[in-house]
Scaffold this motif. Structure first.
Motif, PDB file in Angstrom:
ATOM      1  N   ALA A 153       0.851  -1.182   0.000  1.00 38.20           N
ATOM      2  CA  ALA A 153       0.000   0.000   0.000  1.00 38.20           C
ATOM      3  C   ALA A 153       0.890   1.237   0.000  1.00 38.20           C
ATOM      4  O   ALA A 153       2.109   1.143   0.095  1.00 38.20           O
ATOM      5  N   ARG A 154       0.237   2.403  -0.113  1.00 37.31           N
ATOM      6  CA  ARG A 154       0.952   3.675  -0.040  1.00 37.31           C
ATOM      7  C   ARG A 154       0.464   4.438   1.183  1.00 37.31           C
ATOM      8  O   ARG A 154      -0.690   4.280   1.605  1.00 37.31           O
ATOM      9  N   VAL A 155       1.343   5.270   1.743  1.00 38.57           N
ATOM     10  CA  VAL A 155       0.984   6.024   2.946  1.00 38.57           C
ATOM     11  C   VAL A 155       0.862   7.498   2.599  1.00 38.57           C
ATOM     12  O   VAL A 155       1.688   8.062   1.859  1.00 38.57           O
ATOM     13  N   LEU A 156      -0.197   8.119   3.110  1.00 38.31           N
ATOM     14  CA  LEU A 156      -0.465   9.537   2.941  1.00 38.31           C
ATOM     15  C   LEU A 156      -0.269  10.222   4.285  1.00 38.31           C
ATOM     16  O   LEU A 156      -0.855   9.801   5.293  1.00 38.31           O
ATOM     17  N   GLU A 157       0.536  11.254   4.334  1.00 35.41           N
ATOM     18  CA  GLU A 157       0.800  11.945   5.586  1.00 35.41           C
ATOM     19  C   GLU A 157      -0.453  12.680   6.048  1.00 35.41           C
ATOM     20  O   GLU A 157      -0.863  13.688   5.476  1.00 35.41           O
ATOM     21  N   SER A 158      -1.077  12.136   7.071  1.00 32.73           N
ATOM     22  CA  SER A 158      -2.273  12.737   7.662  1.00 32.73           C
ATOM     23  C   SER A 158      -2.490  12.109   9.027  1.00 32.73           C
ATOM     24  O   SER A 158      -2.421  10.880   9.169  1.00 32.73           O
ATOM     25  N   PRO A 159      -2.760  12.916  10.057  1.00 31.67           N
ATOM     26  CA  PRO A 159      -2.975  12.340  11.383  1.00 31.67           C
ATOM     27  C   PRO A 159      -4.306  11.621  11.528  1.00 31.67           C
ATOM     28  O   PRO A 159      -4.506  10.849  12.467  1.00 31.67           O
ATOM     29  N   VAL A 160      -5.240  11.880  10.607  1.00 31.43           N
ATOM     30  CA  VAL A 160      -6.570  11.263  10.685  1.00 31.43           C
ATOM     31  C   VAL A 160      -6.506   9.842  10.121  1.00 31.43           C
ATOM     32  O   VAL A 160      -6.070   9.653   8.978  1.00 31.43           O
ATOM     33  N   PRO A 161      -6.928   8.827  10.882  1.00 34.36           N
ATOM     34  CA  PRO A 161      -6.910   7.456  10.350  1.00 34.36           C
ATOM     35  C   PRO A 161      -7.822   7.334   9.127  1.00 34.36           C
ATOM     36  O   PRO A 161      -8.989   7.709   9.174  1.00 34.36           O
ATOM     37  N   ALA A 162      -7.298   6.840   8.049  1.00 36.90           N
ATOM     38  CA  ALA A 162      -8.077   6.686   6.820  1.00 36.90           C
ATOM     39  C   ALA A 162      -7.476   5.573   5.983  1.00 36.90           C
ATOM     40  O   ALA A 162      -6.257   5.357   6.005  1.00 36.90           O
ATOM     41  N   ALA A 163      -8.333   4.882   5.261  1.00 38.49           N
ATOM     42  CA  ALA A 163      -7.905   3.826   4.339  1.00 38.49           C
ATOM     43  C   ALA A 163      -8.897   3.775   3.196  1.00 38.49           C
ATOM     44  O   ALA A 163     -10.110   3.731   3.414  1.00 38.49           O
ATOM     45  N   PHE A 164      -8.389   3.796   1.970  1.00 37.55           N
ATOM     46  CA  PHE A 164      -9.258   3.734   0.809  1.00 37.55           C
ATOM     47  C   PHE A 164      -8.468   3.225  -0.381  1.00 37.55           C
ATOM     48  O   PHE A 164      -7.227   3.189  -0.357  1.00 37.55           O
ATOM     49  N   CYS A 165      -9.202   2.806  -1.408  1.00 37.05           N
ATOM     50  CA  CYS A 165      -8.566   2.354  -2.632  1.00 37.05           C
ATOM     51  C   CYS A 165      -9.228   3.055  -3.812  1.00 37.05           C
ATOM     52  O   CYS A 165     -10.419   3.370  -3.769  1.00 37.05           O
ATOM     53  N   ILE A 166      -8.447   3.302  -4.833  1.00 42.64           N
ATOM     54  CA  ILE A 166      -8.950   3.897  -6.067  1.00 42.64           C
ATOM     55  C   ILE A 166      -8.850   2.837  -7.153  1.00 42.64           C
ATOM     56  O   ILE A 166      -7.748   2.487  -7.584  1.00 42.64           O
ATOM     57  N   PRO A 167      -9.973   2.268  -7.572  1.00 47.70           N
ATOM     58  CA  PRO A 167      -9.933   1.203  -8.583  1.00 47.70           C
ATOM     59  C   PRO A 167      -9.641   1.758  -9.966  1.00 47.70           C
ATOM     60  O   PRO A 167      -9.663   2.967 -10.199  1.00 47.70           O
ATOM     61  N   LEU A 181      -4.901   1.888  -6.800  1.00 48.31           N
ATOM     62  CA  LEU A 181      -4.044   2.476  -5.775  1.00 48.31           C
ATOM     63  C   LEU A 181      -4.697   2.277  -4.414  1.00 48.31           C
ATOM     64  O   LEU A 181      -5.864   2.608  -4.223  1.00 48.31           O
ATOM     65  N   LEU A 182      -3.943   1.713  -3.476  1.00 53.61           N
ATOM     66  CA  LEU A 182      -4.426   1.496  -2.116  1.00 53.61           C
ATOM     67  C   LEU A 182      -3.657   2.447  -1.209  1.00 53.61           C
ATOM     68  O   LEU A 182      -2.423   2.444  -1.196  1.00 53.61           O
ATOM     69  N   VAL A 183      -4.394   3.263  -0.462  1.00 54.72           N
ATOM     70  CA  VAL A 183      -3.785   4.327   0.334  1.00 54.72           C
ATOM     71  C   VAL A 183      -4.186   4.187   1.792  1.00 54.72           C
ATOM     72  O   VAL A 183      -5.361   3.977   2.114  1.00 54.72           O
ATOM     73  N   LEU A 184      -3.197   4.313   2.676  1.00 52.92           N
ATOM     74  CA  LEU A 184      -3.405   4.387   4.115  1.00 52.92           C
ATOM     75  C   LEU A 184      -2.838   5.706   4.608  1.00 52.92           C
ATOM     76  O   LEU A 184      -1.795   6.160   4.124  1.00 52.92           O
ATOM     77  N   SER A 185      -3.507   6.330   5.560  1.00 53.13           N
ATOM     78  CA  SER A 185      -2.944   7.546   6.147  1.00 53.13           C
ATOM     79  C   SER A 185      -1.891   7.160   7.179  1.00 53.13           C
ATOM     80  O   SER A 185      -1.912   6.058   7.740  1.00 53.13           O
ATOM     81  N   SER A 186      -0.973   8.085   7.433  1.00 53.37           N
ATOM     82  CA  SER A 186       0.045   7.826   8.454  1.00 53.37           C
ATOM     83  C   SER A 186      -0.597   7.653   9.824  1.00 53.37           C
ATOM     84  O   SER A 186      -0.103   6.895  10.658  1.00 53.37           O
ATOM     85  N   GLY A 187      -1.727   8.341  10.045  1.00 57.36           N
ATOM     86  CA  GLY A 187      -2.440   8.157  11.302  1.00 57.36           C
ATOM     87  C   GLY A 187      -2.980   6.746  11.457  1.00 57.36           C
ATOM     88  O   GLY A 187      -2.970   6.184  12.555  1.00 57.36           O
ATOM     89  N   MET A 188      -3.432   6.177  10.355  1.00 55.51           N
ATOM     90  CA  MET A 188      -3.927   4.798  10.392  1.00 55.51           C
ATOM     91  C   MET A 188      -2.788   3.822  10.665  1.00 55.51           C
ATOM     92  O   MET A 188      -2.921   2.903  11.496  1.00 55.51           O
ATOM     93  N   VAL A 189      -1.656   4.008  10.009  1.00 55.53           N
ATOM     94  CA  VAL A 189      -0.507   3.119  10.218  1.00 55.53           C
ATOM     95  C   VAL A 189      -0.026   3.190  11.651  1.00 55.53           C
ATOM     96  O   VAL A 189       0.339   2.169  12.262  1.00 55.53           O
ATOM     97  N   ALA A 190      -0.012   4.394  12.226  1.00 59.45           N
ATOM     98  CA  ALA A 190       0.474   4.561  13.593  1.00 59.45           C
ATOM     99  C   ALA A 190      -0.492   4.001  14.624  1.00 59.45           C
ATOM    100  O   ALA A 190      -0.071   3.503  15.678  1.00 59.45           O
TER     101      ALA A 190
END
Length: 310
Positions: free
Chosen positions: A141-155, A160-169
């Motif tokens: 997946a790819r990580v997006l710098e954002s404190p808000v937990p988020a996860a989504f994919c763009i078909p 593209l599968l994206v996770l926020s840095s807040g979600m990873v942390a």
């Protein structure tokens, strides 16, 4: 006098425009087998469109023949050779023909427009995200710098599968794997294609309550289906609890237009379904649902073609 097939097609279209979607949307069995329910929703949409357009065509072309194939051929010949219809053509016949053409063009046009517009929106978001996201170590997946937990994919062609840095942390490794598996299920099974016809239906017929009801029901079902697929890949002894915690953690996050997000659908229903799973349908349940969907598609087709065979 209206042809019998037009009357029956009109009644079928009326049933598929309101009571049938209302009953299916309120039923409890779809959460027991989202795949079977998705097949039924697709059949309702296709059969409903075919019924209403077919009813208008059968009545509008009835002066040219007793069956739709015969009437269509004679009507086409009328414009080429000047052949006259067997019965007088009234104003309501022309109105029915016009309504059938307008409705068919509107449904098809809105579907194509929704497809093009959604594809452009996804491409634009993908191009922007690819400039600012980085790979997640150890996760596909790819990580997006954002404190808000988020996860989504763009078909699309380049998903593209994206996770926020807040979600990873915030998430533990098992919970993170659950979120990734959920989004991968959306991409692998192409759930956006299940949603597209109902997005178009809602936009084409905004005054029809069934259009919004069908869209919401299909949206919830694809999320439940993705949950079911994700459970197979979640590590640990309690995968359902792990996935439920991950879904709740992602509830505050957003997603770009056209994306599928981990927090999509009715969150309470999804979490309840994970923690207190309903009993699966009996072995004959899915074949019965798929058979009913096939019969629903065959019914308007039969009403349109049988007069030509009798």
């Amino acid at each position: 006098m209206l042809p019998l097939s037009a009357v029956l097609l009109g009644l079928l279209a009326l049933a598929l425009a309101w009571p049938v979607p209302a009953v299916l949307a309120r039923a409890r069995w779809p959460r027991r087998d989202p795949v079977a329910a998705l097949v039924c929703w697709q059949a309702i949409g296709l059969a409903g469109g075919l019924s209403i357009i077919g009813a208008l065509l059968v009545h509008g072309l009835s002066p040219w023949g007793g069956s739709l194939p015969e009437a269509w051929w004679t009507w086409a010949g009328h414009w080429v050779t000047g052949a006259q219809p067997a019965a007088p053509v009234r104003g309501d016949h022309w109105v029915a023909q016009t309504l059938a053409a307008v409705l068919a063009l509107e449904l098809l046009g809105v579907l194509v427009l929704s497809l093009v517009r959604t594809a452009r929106t996804r491409a634009r978001h993908r191009a922007l995200l690819e400039l600012i996201v980085d790979p997640v170590p150890g996760v596909d997946a790819r990580v997006l710098e954002s404190p808000v937990p988020a996860a989504f994919c763009i078909p699309g062609a380049r998903p593209l599968l994206v996770l926020s840095s807040g979600m990873v942390a915030e998430l533990a490794p098992g919970e993170l794997a659950a979120v990734v598996a959920h989004e991968r299920a959306h991409l692998t099974e192409r759930h956006h294609l299940f949603l597209l016809p109902f997005v178009a239906w809602r936009e084409a017929l905004p005054v029809l309550p069934a259009a919004g009801r069908a869209h919401d029901a299909v949206r919830d079902l694809v999320e439940m289906r993705a949950d079911d697929v994700a459970l197979r890949a979640v590590p640990g002894a309690r995968p359902r609890r792990t996935l439920a915690r991950a879904i709740v953690a992602a509830a505050e996050g957003g997603a770009p237009r056209g994306a599928l997000a981990a927090h999509g659908g009715v969150l309470t229903a999804r979490v309840t379904r994970l923690l207190d799973p309903p009993a699966p349908l009996p072995r004959w349940g899915r074949p019965l649902a798929v058979g009913a969907a096939a019969a629903l598609l065959l019914l308007p087709t039969t009403l349109l073609l049988v007069p030509a065979l009798t």
